[in-house]
Design a protein around this motif. Structure first.
Motif, PDB file in Angstrom:
ATOM      1  N   ASP A   1       0.810  -1.216   0.000  1.00 42.77           N
ATOM      2  CA  ASP A   1       0.000   0.000   0.000  1.00 42.77           C
ATOM      3  C   ASP A   1       0.845   1.268   0.000  1.00 42.77           C
ATOM      4  OD1 ASP A   1      -2.412  -1.280  -0.107  1.00 42.77           O
ATOM      5  OD2 ASP A   1      -2.727  -1.282   2.070  1.00 42.77           O
ATOM      6  N   TYR A   2       2.146   1.118   0.166  1.00 42.11           N
ATOM      7  CA  TYR A   2       3.036   2.276   0.272  1.00 42.11           C
ATOM      8  C   TYR A   2       3.995   2.348  -0.913  1.00 42.11           C
ATOM      9  CZ  TYR A   2       1.882   3.619   5.086  1.00 42.11           C
ATOM     10  OH  TYR A   2       1.226   4.071   6.213  1.00 42.11           O
ATOM     11  N   ALA A   3       4.269   3.561  -1.365  1.00 42.86           N
ATOM     12  CA  ALA A   3       5.352   3.840  -2.312  1.00 42.86           C
ATOM     13  C   ALA A   3       6.115   5.038  -1.764  1.00 42.86           C
ATOM     14  CB  ALA A   3       4.803   4.152  -3.697  1.00 42.86           C
ATOM     15  N   SER A   4       7.438   5.033  -1.885  1.00 46.80           N
ATOM     16  CA  SER A   4       8.213   6.133  -1.305  1.00 46.80           C
ATOM     17  C   SER A   4       9.413   6.464  -2.170  1.00 46.80           C
ATOM     18  CB  SER A   4       8.659   5.776   0.117  1.00 46.80           C
ATOM     19  OG  SER A   4       9.512   4.653   0.124  1.00 46.80           O
ATOM     20  N   TRP A   5       9.848   7.725  -2.039  1.00 47.35           N
ATOM     21  CA  TRP A   5      10.959   8.235  -2.821  1.00 47.35           C
ATOM     22  C   TRP A   5      11.840   9.101  -1.924  1.00 47.35           C
ATOM     23  CZ3 TRP A   5       5.861   8.326  -3.951  1.00 47.35           C
ATOM     24  CH2 TRP A   5       5.411   7.578  -5.042  1.00 47.35           C
ATOM     25  N   ASN A   6      13.116   9.192  -2.307  1.00 42.42           N
ATOM     26  CA  ASN A   6      14.057  10.023  -1.572  1.00 42.42           C
ATOM     27  C   ASN A   6      14.987  10.677  -2.597  1.00 42.42           C
ATOM     28  OD1 ASN A   6      16.929   9.505   0.531  1.00 42.42           O
ATOM     29  ND2 ASN A   6      15.450  11.146   0.688  1.00 42.42           N
ATOM     30  N   PHE A   7      14.883  11.995  -2.720  1.00 36.98           N
ATOM     31  CA  PHE A   7      15.663  12.707  -3.732  1.00 36.98           C
ATOM     32  C   PHE A   7      16.432  13.870  -3.103  1.00 36.98           C
ATOM     33  CE2 PHE A   7      11.907  11.184  -6.183  1.00 36.98           C
ATOM     34  CZ  PHE A   7      12.558  10.430  -7.145  1.00 36.98           C
ATOM     35  N   PRO A   8      17.690  14.074  -3.473  1.00 37.61           N
ATOM     36  CA  PRO A   8      18.397  15.286  -3.060  1.00 37.61           C
ATOM     37  C   PRO A   8      17.936  16.489  -3.885  1.00 37.61           C
ATOM     38  CG  PRO A   8      19.823  13.927  -4.425  1.00 37.61           C
ATOM     39  CD  PRO A   8      18.557  13.139  -4.211  1.00 37.61           C
ATOM     40  N   SER A   9      18.196  17.673  -3.383  1.00 33.33           N
ATOM     41  CA  SER A   9      17.756  18.901  -4.068  1.00 33.33           C
ATOM     42  C   SER A   9      18.287  18.982  -5.490  1.00 33.33           C
ATOM     43  CB  SER A   9      18.216  20.133  -3.286  1.00 33.33           C
ATOM     44  OG  SER A   9      17.693  20.136  -1.983  1.00 33.33           O
ATOM     45  N   ARG A  10      19.512  18.504  -5.718  1.00 32.58           N
ATOM     46  CA  ARG A  10      20.149  18.665  -7.026  1.00 32.58           C
ATOM     47  C   ARG A  10      19.433  17.909  -8.135  1.00 32.58           C
ATOM     48  NH1 ARG A  10      23.482  15.195  -4.178  1.00 32.58           N
ATOM     49  NH2 ARG A  10      23.679  13.092  -5.079  1.00 32.58           N
ATOM     50  N   THR A  11      18.535  16.967  -7.802  1.00 29.88           N
ATOM     51  CA  THR A  11      17.812  16.235  -8.853  1.00 29.88           C
ATOM     52  C   THR A  11      16.670  17.050  -9.429  1.00 29.88           C
ATOM     53  OG1 THR A  11      16.411  15.121  -7.210  1.00 29.88           O
ATOM     54  CG2 THR A  11      18.428  13.983  -7.885  1.00 29.88           C
ATOM     55  N   ASN A  12      16.440  18.242  -8.888  1.00 27.29           N
ATOM     56  CA  ASN A  12      15.522  19.176  -9.545  1.00 27.29           C
ATOM     57  C   ASN A  12      16.308  19.888 -10.639  1.00 27.29           C
ATOM     58  OD1 ASN A  12      13.915  21.295 -10.391  1.00 27.29           O
ATOM     59  ND2 ASN A  12      13.393  22.003  -8.340  1.00 27.29           N
ATOM     60  N   PRO A  13      16.037  19.591 -11.896  1.00 26.27           N
ATOM     61  CA  PRO A  13      16.848  20.162 -12.984  1.00 26.27           C
ATOM     62  C   PRO A  13      16.696  21.669 -13.125  1.00 26.27           C
ATOM     63  CG  PRO A  13      14.933  19.019 -13.864  1.00 26.27           C
ATOM     64  CD  PRO A  13      14.959  18.727 -12.402  1.00 26.27           C
ATOM     65  N   TYR A  14      15.699  22.248 -12.460  1.00 19.57           N
ATOM     66  CA  TYR A  14      15.497  23.684 -12.560  1.00 19.57           C
ATOM     67  C   TYR A  14      16.321  24.465 -11.534  1.00 19.57           C
ATOM     68  CZ  TYR A  14      11.531  21.859 -15.173  1.00 19.57           C
ATOM     69  OH  TYR A  14      10.749  21.177 -16.068  1.00 19.57           O
ATOM     70  N   LEU A  15      17.061  23.756 -10.670  1.00 21.78           N
ATOM     71  CA  LEU A  15      17.942  24.411  -9.699  1.00 21.78           C
ATOM     72  C   LEU A  15      19.360  24.463 -10.245  1.00 21.78           C
ATOM     73  CD1 LEU A  15      16.884  22.876  -6.240  1.00 21.78           C
ATOM     74  CD2 LEU A  15      16.192  25.067  -7.222  1.00 21.78           C
ATOM     75  N   ASP A  16      20.085  25.511  -9.859  1.00 18.80           N
ATOM     76  CA  ASP A  16      21.493  25.656 -10.234  1.00 18.80           C
ATOM     77  C   ASP A  16      22.329  24.856  -9.247  1.00 18.80           C
ATOM     78  OD1 ASP A  16      24.108  26.435 -10.720  1.00 18.80           O
ATOM     79  OD2 ASP A  16      23.593  28.528 -11.107  1.00 18.80           O
ATOM     80  N   GLU A  17      22.935  23.769  -9.719  1.00 20.62           N
ATOM     81  CA  GLU A  17      23.685  22.889  -8.828  1.00 20.62           C
ATOM     82  C   GLU A  17      24.887  23.608  -8.208  1.00 20.62           C
ATOM     83  OE1 GLU A  17      25.447  18.325  -8.735  1.00 20.62           O
ATOM     84  OE2 GLU A  17      24.256  19.036 -10.450  1.00 20.62           O
ATOM     85  N   ALA A  18      25.445  24.593  -8.899  1.00 17.17           N
ATOM     86  CA  ALA A  18      26.585  25.339  -8.354  1.00 17.17           C
ATOM     87  C   ALA A  18      26.183  26.114  -7.109  1.00 17.17           C
ATOM     88  CB  ALA A  18      27.143  26.285  -9.416  1.00 17.17           C
ATOM     89  N   LEU A  19      24.955  26.633  -7.106  1.00 10.76           N
ATOM     90  CA  LEU A  19      24.473  27.372  -5.928  1.00 10.76           C
ATOM     91  C   LEU A  19      24.259  26.424  -4.755  1.00 10.76           C
ATOM     92  CD1 LEU A  19      21.906  29.840  -7.564  1.00 10.76           C
ATOM     93  CD2 LEU A  19      24.255  30.295  -6.824  1.00 10.76           C
ATOM     94  N   ILE A  20      23.799  25.214  -5.045  1.00 15.97           N
ATOM     95  CA  ILE A  20      23.624  24.214  -3.983  1.00 15.97           C
ATOM     96  C   ILE A  20      24.987  23.855  -3.389  1.00 15.97           C
ATOM     97  CG2 ILE A  20      22.909  21.848  -3.478  1.00 15.97           C
ATOM     98  CD1 ILE A  20      20.785  22.152  -5.658  1.00 15.97           C
ATOM     99  N   GLU A  21      25.988  23.664  -4.241  1.00 17.55           N
ATOM    100  CA  GLU A  21      27.322  23.320  -3.752  1.00 17.55           C
ATOM    101  C   GLU A  21      27.926  24.465  -2.944  1.00 17.55           C
ATOM    102  OE1 GLU A  21      29.108  20.441  -3.741  1.00 17.55           O
ATOM    103  OE2 GLU A  21      27.135  19.705  -4.316  1.00 17.55           O
ATOM    104  N   ALA A  22      27.579  25.698  -3.291  1.00 18.75           N
ATOM    105  CA  ALA A  22      28.066  26.837  -2.513  1.00 18.75           C
ATOM    106  C   ALA A  22      27.532  26.782  -1.090  1.00 18.75           C
ATOM    107  CB  ALA A  22      27.664  28.145  -3.187  1.00 18.75           C
ATOM    108  N   GLU A  23      26.297  26.284  -0.929  1.00 14.39           N
ATOM    109  CA  GLU A  23      25.720  26.159   0.408  1.00 14.39           C
ATOM    110  C   GLU A  23      26.454  25.102   1.232  1.00 14.39           C
ATOM    111  OE1 GLU A  23      23.226  28.035   1.886  1.00 14.39           O
ATOM    112  OE2 GLU A  23      23.775  29.208   0.118  1.00 14.39           O
TER     113      GLU A  23
END
Length: 426
Positions: free
Chosen positions: A190-212
């Motif tokens: 009855d359950y389905a689950s997912w776990n994603f890091p922020s960088r898997t959103n292609p609309y985010l700038d990964e360089a800005l995430i790495e700066a954090e």
């Protein structure tokens, strides 16, 4: 298995000008009755949840009811505002009513029936009782008390065979983690689950995430941006249970006592904590609510004088300043401590270090349940701007934490240390 919607999500999302990224698409394509989505910040959880709510509300039925629930109204409004925007822009012709003060939208669905969407706050559990639901979206689910999900929300889904979407950034390994695990590797069909890091959103700038990554403590970054479930993550205070082994005790002649006083403001409690300075042990606590100031001052005075005229450190912020003067006039040796963002961080850092080093003995949990609960719940999070904040969870109190911090302040005076430098090695 939940019944599949007859709404074509692909066509609907085109109409709503929404192009889900691959991770969001996995969630939308699942028909599991319980979906659990654990992701880093800015991944797009709220937008995906809002689209699921709109699709469900358009399902042709005589009547349907769905809720968006979060620990507070402010948090619930994140998804609800997204729903409001979508409906107002693309589905205005289907609006029957949209009442901002009630956090309620009623739409004409594709079958001509009425579909209601409401935002609900879990800080008033009584408001979650009553009607059955066709679906519920729980935002910031990891912050929700397990009793709220188990006793007030999940039961609403039974009679209408409703589905749930639980979304959150991970916060340790509590009930939300347990729900996520049930959706892994077919553990519960009855359950389905997912776990994603922020960088898997292609609309985010990964360089800005790495700066954090370079600006934040490692554990903060791993939880907030990598979306990792970390044991004890989010907790500011360590070794609380290990320190909570003491007894409350009467005063002893010749002992020096220090006290911390957090004054209640509006809906908060006034809390007094007295410690034996020699043994660095909490020996007395008092907590009261909505008591006249004159009675509060007399009550505080009697306790402080009983413990050998304990040195009293008082939160003198704002309305606390005149109360401080009144306490002094009553004969107490009271010292001010004004809370600012910097001074409160220093106070909390000092207390965190003392607990980590087990340099303070707390009363057993059965003797001081409110205080131990507040210490265990006190947490950090990351604001939208990337600032690390320390506070009690939304809808809870931190009066005992503040009073204990004030009592500990003169015992081991440490220089103010930035939170990230103290916690960075966790």
């Amino acid at each position: 298995m939940a019944p599949k919607l007859t709404v074509d999500k692909t066509e609907l999302f085109k109409h709503l000008q929404y192009e889900p990224h691959p991770g969001q698409l996995e969630v939308h394509n699942s028909w599991a009755p319980r979906r659990v989505l654990a992701c880093g910040v800015r991944w797009g959880k709220s937008r995906a949840a809002a689209m699921e709510a709109v699709a469900a509300a358009l399902e042709p039925r005589e009547r349907s009811i769905g809720w968006v629930v979060a620990p507070t109204y402010d948090l619930a409004e994140k998804v609800f505002r997204e729903i409001q925007y979508i409906v107002a822009r693309y589905l205005r012709h289907r609006i029957i009513s949209m009442r901002e003060n009630e956090k309620r939208i009623v739409l004409r669905n594709l079958g001509g029936g009425e579909s209601e969407i409401r935002a609900k706050s879990a800080d008033n559990p009584v408001s979650l009782l009553g009607e059955g639901l066709d679906y519920v979206i729980v935002d910031e689910a990891a912050r929700l008390k397990p009793a709220i999900w188990q006793g007030h929300i999940s039961q609403r889904l039974l009679d209408r065979h409703g589905w749930a979407l639980l979304i959150s950034t991970p916060r340790g390994k509590g009930w939300f983690y347990d729900a996520w695990r049930r959706g892994q590797n077919g553990a519960d069909p009855d359950y389905a689950s997912w776990n994603f890091p922020s960088r898997t959103n292609p609309y985010l700038d990964e360089a800005l995430i790495e700066a954090e990554r370079g600006r934040l403590p490692e554990r903060v970054f791993r939880q907030e941006y990598e979306g990792e479930f970390l044991e004890g993550a989010g907790a500011v205070f360590r070794q609380v249970r290990e320190c909570a082994t003491g007894q409350l005790s009467p005063p002893y002649q010749g002992h020096r006592y220090v006290a911390g006083l957090d004054l209640g403001k509006v809906e908060d409690f006034t809390v007094l904590v007295i410690m034996d300075a020699r043994e660095q042990r909490v020996v007395f606590t008092d907590r009261f609510y909505r008591v006249d100031w004159a009675l509060q001052i007399e009550r505080i005075k009697l306790s402080v004088q009983r413990y050998n005229r304990a040195e009293l450190y008082v939160d003198s912020t704002g309305a606390g300043e005149p109360i401080l003067e009144a306490i002094r006039e009553a004969g107490c040796n009271a010292q001010p401590y004004t809370f600012t963002a910097r001074s409160k961080a220093a106070l909390i850092d000092n207390l965190a270090i003392m607990l980590e080093r087990r340099q303070v003995t707390l009363p057993r949990p059965d003797l001081w349940p409110e205080g131990i609960e507040e210490l265990l719940a006190y947490e950090y999070d990351v604001s939208e701007g990337g600032t690390v904040r320390m506070s009690a969870p939304a809808g809870t109190h931190d009066d005992c934490v503040a009073a204990l911090g004030l009592a500990c302040w003169p015992l081991k005076p440490l220089p103010a240390i930035h939170f990230g430098r103290v916690i960075g090695g966790w």
